[in-house]
Write an enzyme that holds these catalytic residues in place. Structure first.
Site, PDB file in Angstrom:
ATOM      1  N   SER A  28      61.584 -50.771 -52.328  1.00 20.92           N
ATOM      2  CA  SER A  28      61.460 -49.315 -52.266  1.00 20.92           C
ATOM      3  C   SER A  28      62.667 -48.613 -52.886  1.00 20.92           C
ATOM      4  O   SER A  28      62.529 -47.790 -53.791  1.00 20.92           O
ATOM      5  CB  SER A  28      61.298 -48.881 -50.805  1.00 20.92           C
ATOM      6  OG  SER A  28      61.289 -47.481 -50.694  1.00 20.92           O
ATOM      7  N   SER A  52      60.362 -64.275 -58.239  1.00 20.53           N
ATOM      8  CA  SER A  52      60.121 -63.023 -57.526  1.00 20.53           C
ATOM      9  C   SER A  52      58.885 -62.311 -58.073  1.00 20.53           C
ATOM     10  O   SER A  52      58.700 -62.198 -59.289  1.00 20.53           O
ATOM     11  CB  SER A  52      61.334 -62.099 -57.642  1.00 20.53           C
ATOM     12  OG  SER A  52      61.031 -60.807 -57.161  1.00 20.53           O
ATOM     13  N   SER A  54      58.404 -59.261 -57.970  1.00 20.34           N
ATOM     14  CA  SER A  54      58.805 -57.953 -58.502  1.00 20.34           C
ATOM     15  C   SER A  54      59.285 -58.026 -59.946  1.00 20.34           C
ATOM     16  O   SER A  54      59.425 -56.993 -60.602  1.00 20.34           O
ATOM     17  CB  SER A  54      59.919 -57.357 -57.631  1.00 20.34           C
ATOM     18  OG  SER A  54      59.487 -57.169 -56.308  1.00 20.34           O
ATOM     19  N   ALA A  86      68.998 -60.799 -45.648  1.00 15.98           N
ATOM     20  CA  ALA A  86      69.189 -61.692 -46.802  1.00 15.98           C
ATOM     21  C   ALA A  86      70.506 -61.437 -47.520  1.00 15.98           C
ATOM     22  O   ALA A  86      70.924 -62.237 -48.367  1.00 15.98           O
ATOM     23  CB  ALA A  86      68.028 -61.523 -47.781  1.00 15.98           C
ATOM     24  N   HIS A 109      72.943 -49.494 -47.072  1.00 15.16           N
ATOM     25  CA  HIS A 109      73.021 -49.460 -45.609  1.00 15.16           C
ATOM     26  C   HIS A 109      74.244 -50.275 -45.214  1.00 15.16           C
ATOM     27  O   HIS A 109      74.558 -51.280 -45.845  1.00 15.16           O
ATOM     28  CB  HIS A 109      71.740 -50.043 -45.006  1.00 15.16           C
ATOM     29  CG  HIS A 109      71.733 -50.140 -43.512  1.00 15.16           C
ATOM     30  ND1 HIS A 109      72.203 -49.136 -42.688  1.00 15.16           N
ATOM     31  CD2 HIS A 109      71.290 -51.129 -42.681  1.00 15.16           C
ATOM     32  CE1 HIS A 109      72.049 -49.506 -41.425  1.00 15.16           C
ATOM     33  NE2 HIS A 109      71.503 -50.712 -41.395  1.00 15.16           N
ATOM     34  N   GLY A 135      62.201 -44.838 -51.117  1.00 14.27           N
ATOM     35  CA  GLY A 135      62.412 -44.953 -52.556  1.00 14.27           C
ATOM     36  C   GLY A 135      61.436 -44.176 -53.404  1.00 14.27           C
ATOM     37  O   GLY A 135      61.820 -43.571 -54.412  1.00 14.27           O
ATOM     38  N   GLU A 196      66.378 -45.892 -35.246  1.00  8.32           N
ATOM     39  CA  GLU A 196      65.249 -46.818 -35.386  1.00  8.32           C
ATOM     40  C   GLU A 196      64.803 -47.372 -34.040  1.00  8.32           C
ATOM     41  O   GLU A 196      63.607 -47.420 -33.735  1.00  8.32           O
ATOM     42  CB  GLU A 196      65.641 -47.979 -36.301  1.00  8.32           C
ATOM     43  CG  GLU A 196      65.837 -47.595 -37.757  1.00  8.32           C
ATOM     44  CD  GLU A 196      66.432 -48.713 -38.588  1.00  8.32           C
ATOM     45  OE1 GLU A 196      66.433 -48.589 -39.820  1.00  8.32           O
ATOM     46  OE2 GLU A 196      66.910 -49.721 -38.003  1.00  8.32           O
TER      47      GLU A 196
END
Length: 337
Positions: A28, A52, A54, A86, A109, A135, A196
């Site tokens: 995102s 991947s 992506s 990860a 983050h 995103g 959260e």
């Protein structure tokens, strides 16, 4: 305490334009950062592991893709946007061996830096640029000539250039058009996790499920309970999102407003606040992150068990049946939604 705000006039876009940026991850935020950096005249490469899914998408959108290690070796600014769980292994295996004096390591983050899961060399700038929106919204606003507000923070600044670099990066993805807020890794991480857990995900989810259970156990049809405690939540959240709690109360009926004032404090009372404070303490002292790391090291067994139990709640069965009747609702990507 008032926050410190910055805008386009405070940012020097040429700083990031003079650097080579590697964006690790193409989810995102990764796609929004990469495309907007490129469109702002920044040299950018995307780092994705071999195989991947992506990779093809990023290449179709005109971006150069290589492994995380190779793009880290090429870049002097590395933005790590892979999932939190990860990031430490990616840093250890792919990024750290390729860091050089004067490089910058950025995050979207602060969890891994704040809780010491990643420790960068002292000669590397460590910062954060965190748009306060998903995103797809970051990218859409950028394309429309607007922006999503961003947070910036600097944890390590050996050359004294970290804030200017972070602000330049934020401007390149459109954040300074809306406003950039200066914060710290501690503040961003702890407030994000608390929001959260206590409100946005954990708190809201349990409130919905408990409301559903109370109504069904009282003899009401599950379908009626679903509509009242879950489906209509979007209407209320949209009003709050657009104009705050006062706007929501202005927009609903007097009956709903009056009942909310009377019953809300019976649901969320002083005991609830105390438990929320306990949740915050667990975040602040690292207890939550220790459990998160233990879950990952244990093969995600605890998460999978919690996920399975949640998916089997009766509200999920009822919800799927009802959403099949709603042509205007986008179909879910999960089997249980």
């Amino acid at each position: 305490m008032a926050v410190e705000m910055f805008y386009d006039d405070d940012a020097d876009l040429s700083i990031i334009q003079g650097r080579k940026v590697a964006v690790i991850g193409y989810g995102s935020q990764g796609h929004a950062h990469s495309l907007s950096l490129r469109d702002s005249g920044v040299q950018v490469k995307v780092g994705l592991k071999e195989g991947s899914k992506s990779r093809e998408k990023a290449e179709e959108q005109g971006l150069e893709v290589d492994t995380p290690a190779e793009v880290a070796k090429w870049a002097d600014v590395i933005m790590l946007l892979a999932p939190d769980t990860a990031q430490a292994s990616i840093f250890t295996n792919d990024i750290e061996p390729n860091l050089e004096d004067g490089n910058a390591l950025f995050f979207g983050h602060g969890l891994n830096i704040h809780f010491g899961l990643i420790k960068a060399p002292e000669n590397v700038t460590v910062g954060m640029v965190a748009p306060k929106g998903p995103g797809h919204l970051v990218r859409r606003q950028f394309v429309d000539g607007k922006g999503v507000p961003c947070l910036i923070a600097i944890d390590q600044d050996p050359k004294g250039e970290g804030q200017a670099l972070a602000l330049s990066y934020a401007a390149a993805i459109g954040g300074a058009r809306a406003g950039v807020i200066k914060t710290t890794f501690k503040e961003e991480t702890e407030t994000d996790l608390f929001g959260e857990q206590a409100v946005l995900c954990g708190g809201t989810e349990e409130l919905i499920k408990t409301g559903f259970e109370v109504m069904v156990e009282a003899g009401y049809a599950p379908e009626m309970a679903y509509f009242e405690v879950l489906h209509e939540l979007k209407l209320i959240v949209d009003l709050i999102y657009e104009g705050g709690i006062a706007r929501m109360n202005y927009s609903v009926s007097d009956t709903a407003e009056f009942g909310g004032y009377l019953s809300g404090p019976r649901v969320i009372d002083a005991d609830t606040k105390k438990r929320m404070q306990d949740i915050l303490k667990d975040i602040q002292d690292g207890s939550f992150v220790k459990r998160l790391v233990a879950n990952v090291e244990g093969g995600n067994k605890e998460l999978e068990a919690l996920r399975k139990a949640n998916a089997e709640h009766p509200i999920e069965v009822t919800g799927k049946k009802l959403r099949d009747l709603m042509s205007w609702v986008d179909r879910p990507i999960t089997e249980t939604a």
